[in-house]
Write an enzyme that holds these catalytic residues in place. Sequence first.
Site, PDB file in Angstrom:
ATOM      1  N   ASP A  26     -80.007 -59.217 -36.757  1.00  0.00           N
ATOM      2  CA  ASP A  26     -79.626 -57.945 -36.067  1.00  0.00           C
ATOM      3  C   ASP A  26     -78.577 -59.253 -34.930  1.00  0.00           C
ATOM      4  O   ASP A  26     -79.073 -59.362 -34.575  1.00  0.00           O
ATOM      5  CB  ASP A  26     -79.916 -57.562 -35.450  1.00  0.00           C
ATOM      6  CG  ASP A  26     -79.545 -56.107 -35.021  1.00  0.00           C
ATOM      7  OD1 ASP A  26     -78.316 -55.533 -36.505  1.00  0.00           O
ATOM      8  OD2 ASP A  26     -79.749 -54.713 -34.904  1.00  0.00           O
TER       9      ASP A  26
ATOM     10  N   GLY B 181     -64.866 -58.870 -37.943  1.00  0.00           N
ATOM     11  CA  GLY B 181     -65.463 -57.984 -36.806  1.00  0.00           C
ATOM     12  C   GLY B 181     -64.561 -58.354 -34.770  1.00  0.00           C
ATOM     13  O   GLY B 181     -63.735 -57.881 -34.696  1.00  0.00           O
ATOM     14  N   TYR B 182     -65.019 -58.972 -33.783  1.00  0.00           N
ATOM     15  CA  TYR B 182     -64.465 -58.936 -32.581  1.00  0.00           C
ATOM     16  C   TYR B 182     -63.446 -59.865 -32.463  1.00  0.00           C
ATOM     17  O   TYR B 182     -63.461 -60.454 -31.542  1.00  0.00           O
ATOM     18  CB  TYR B 182     -65.291 -58.425 -31.399  1.00  0.00           C
ATOM     19  CG  TYR B 182     -66.338 -56.732 -31.543  1.00  0.00           C
ATOM     20  CD1 TYR B 182     -65.655 -55.801 -31.028  1.00  0.00           C
ATOM     21  CD2 TYR B 182     -67.316 -56.729 -32.704  1.00  0.00           C
ATOM     22  CE1 TYR B 182     -66.110 -54.525 -30.934  1.00  0.00           C
ATOM     23  CE2 TYR B 182     -67.724 -55.395 -33.069  1.00  0.00           C
ATOM     24  CZ  TYR B 182     -67.425 -54.502 -31.845  1.00  0.00           C
ATOM     25  OH  TYR B 182     -67.935 -53.185 -32.417  1.00  0.00           O
TER      26      TYR B 182
HETATM   27  P1  IMP Z   1     -74.668 -57.550 -37.927  1.00  0.00           P
HETATM   28  O1  IMP Z   1     -76.221 -57.323 -36.923  1.00  0.00           O
HETATM   29  O2  IMP Z   1     -74.524 -59.350 -38.515  1.00  0.00           O
HETATM   30  O3  IMP Z   1     -74.374 -57.636 -39.179  1.00  0.00           O
HETATM   31  O4  IMP Z   1     -73.766 -57.813 -36.923  1.00  0.00           O
HETATM   32  C1  IMP Z   1     -73.303 -56.122 -36.010  1.00  0.00           C
HETATM   33  C2  IMP Z   1     -71.869 -56.482 -36.186  1.00  0.00           C
HETATM   34  O5  IMP Z   1     -71.440 -56.701 -35.553  1.00  0.00           O
HETATM   35  C3  IMP Z   1     -71.129 -56.658 -36.371  1.00  0.00           C
HETATM   36  O6  IMP Z   1     -70.193 -55.326 -37.949  1.00  0.00           O
HETATM   37  C4  IMP Z   1     -69.210 -57.138 -36.574  1.00  0.00           C
HETATM   38  O7  IMP Z   1     -68.855 -55.713 -35.938  1.00  0.00           O
HETATM   39  C5  IMP Z   1     -70.102 -57.422 -34.863  1.00  0.00           C
HETATM   40  N1  IMP Z   1     -70.690 -58.926 -35.084  1.00  0.00           N
HETATM   41  C6  IMP Z   1     -72.019 -59.685 -35.657  1.00  0.00           C
HETATM   42  N2  IMP Z   1     -71.755 -61.267 -35.180  1.00  0.00           N
HETATM   43  C7  IMP Z   1     -70.153 -61.008 -35.563  1.00  0.00           C
HETATM   44  C8  IMP Z   1     -69.312 -62.519 -35.021  1.00  0.00           C
HETATM   45  O8  IMP Z   1     -69.911 -63.483 -35.663  1.00  0.00           O
HETATM   46  N3  IMP Z   1     -68.095 -62.078 -34.631  1.00  0.00           N
HETATM   47  C9  IMP Z   1     -67.677 -60.791 -34.773  1.00  0.00           C
HETATM   48  N4  IMP Z   1     -68.373 -59.325 -34.687  1.00  0.00           N
HETATM   49  C10 IMP Z   1     -69.348 -59.639 -35.221  1.00  0.00           C
END
Ligand code: IMP
Length: 200
Positions: free
Chosen positions: A70, A158-159
Amino acid sequence: MDMDIVFATNNLHKLEEIGALLGERFRLIGLKELNINGDIPEDHLTLEENASQKAWYIYDLTGRDCFADDTGLEVDALKGAPGVYSARYSMIGHPTFPEMEPAEGNIRKLLFEMEGKNVRNARFRTVIALVLGGKEYQFEGVVDGRITEVPSGAKGFGYDPVFRPDGYEITFAEMDLALKNQISHRALAVAQLVQKLKGM
Ligand code: IMP
């Protein structure tokens, strides 16, 4: 000895990336291969609890060793937001920019909330929970940086366009993926997971 390990994800890109890091001794199994198609519950308020909940959910369902991750972007000036809500930030509370792609809406909301703020420190944080033989281990990867005033770059996801990691003059979205994958929060957490699994 070869070992099967389940990664509690349906994201093929993540499976491939982490599978390559683990090497040939390990066979990484995604949820699709196990015909687990529904959403995995993740309804806690911290990355640690969510990663743990996902890993135990799959362990209880399959009886197999597994791990889950996460990730969140934690912005100091916003008291740690969007944090655990990073994926759906623009839809939390009063939905903003519902007509946009989620990543674009999230960035727009973040920049709006950061307007006029001079302290722009932030960090990406990944937590991996590994359930091995009925015992849980957690690994954390952190990359510190700053939220830029405007988006820049088209790579990544993402960001990435608004996050500039410390020690670099460019955002994650301007960086070659190979470099991002060496220094990112996810890479740092995965490196610890790999070390643990290889040490077995
Ligand atoms: P997850 O838990 O990997 O699904 O990440 C949750 C959310 O965090 C994603 O939907 C993105 O919005 C953001 N996020 C996670 N990793 C990255 C990254 O490496 N770059 C930019 N945004 C990220």
